[in-house]
Scaffold this motif. Structure first.
Motif, PDB file in Angstrom:
ATOM      1  N   LEU A  82      86.165 -14.843   9.234  1.00 38.16           N
ATOM      2  CA  LEU A  82      85.251 -14.846  10.365  1.00 38.16           C
ATOM      3  C   LEU A  82      83.910 -14.210  10.005  1.00 38.16           C
ATOM      4  O   LEU A  82      82.848 -14.687  10.413  1.00 38.16           O
ATOM      5  CB  LEU A  82      85.878 -14.130  11.563  1.00 38.16           C
ATOM      6  N   LYS A  83      83.944 -13.155   9.215  1.00 41.89           N
ATOM      7  CA  LYS A  83      82.701 -12.512   8.774  1.00 41.89           C
ATOM      8  C   LYS A  83      81.883 -13.478   7.920  1.00 41.89           C
ATOM      9  O   LYS A  83      80.665 -13.545   8.038  1.00 41.89           O
ATOM     10  CB  LYS A  83      83.000 -11.237   7.980  1.00 41.89           C
ATOM     11  N   GLN A  86      80.265 -15.967  10.172  1.00 38.13           N
ATOM     12  CA  GLN A  86      79.135 -15.359  10.883  1.00 38.13           C
ATOM     13  C   GLN A  86      77.945 -15.170   9.947  1.00 38.13           C
ATOM     14  O   GLN A  86      76.804 -15.345  10.336  1.00 38.13           O
ATOM     15  CB  GLN A  86      79.541 -14.010  11.491  1.00 38.13           C
ATOM     16  N   ASN A  89      75.896 -18.201   9.559  1.00 34.08           N
ATOM     17  CA  ASN A  89      75.347 -18.651  10.835  1.00 34.08           C
ATOM     18  C   ASN A  89      76.020 -19.923  11.348  1.00 34.08           C
ATOM     19  O   ASN A  89      75.402 -20.768  11.968  1.00 34.08           O
ATOM     20  CB  ASN A  89      73.830 -18.883  10.755  1.00 34.08           C
ATOM     21  N   VAL A  92      80.881 -19.788  15.580  1.00 31.96           N
ATOM     22  CA  VAL A  92      82.119 -19.014  15.574  1.00 31.96           C
ATOM     23  C   VAL A  92      82.707 -19.083  16.979  1.00 31.96           C
ATOM     24  O   VAL A  92      81.990 -18.869  17.952  1.00 31.96           O
ATOM     25  CB  VAL A  92      81.835 -17.539  15.195  1.00 31.96           C
TER      26      VAL A  92
END
Length: 122
Positions: A82-83, A86, A89, A92
């Protein structure tokens, strides 16, 4: 009979003890030893039961620890994914709770049952 030493290597019955009193003393000693042995047998049985209980508990705790380790690793991996998303960009999905996009939490037993089902063990 109780014997006493007289002179060089000669043994004679002791005048201070008779065979009845020595027999009673011997019997009492045997009874005390028998009682001690019975107590020790009970203690051994109790300690054996406690040892088996602790071994069972240890096995369950090791299994739970393994489960939690794997679950933690999976969650960490999902958070890293998930990081990365993110950071790029990318869109999410909105997170409604602090579960980092993971499915709702199951209990250990539910997870274990699902795992067995996937493995065809159920």
């Amino acid at each position: 009979r109780s014997l006493s030493r007289v002179g060089r290597g000669r043994w004679l019955p002791s005048p201070h003890t008779n065979s009845l009193s020595s027999h009673l003393i011997f019997r009492q000693s045997n009874e005390k030893l028998g009682h001690k042995i019975q107590q020790q047998i009970k203690q051994i049985a109790e300690l054996t039961g406690k040892k088996e209980h602790l071994q069972d508990t240890l096995g369950r705790m090791q299994e739970e620890n393994m489960y939690l380790t794997v679950r933690t690793h999976e969650r960490h991996h999902k958070c890293e994914q998930l990081k990365a998303l993110q950071g790029n960009n990318l869109a999410v999905p909105a997170l409604h709770d602090d579960s980092a996009g993971l499915p709702p939490r199951n209990t250990h037993l539910q997870d274990k049952k699902q795992w067995k089902t996937k493995q065809g063990l159920d």
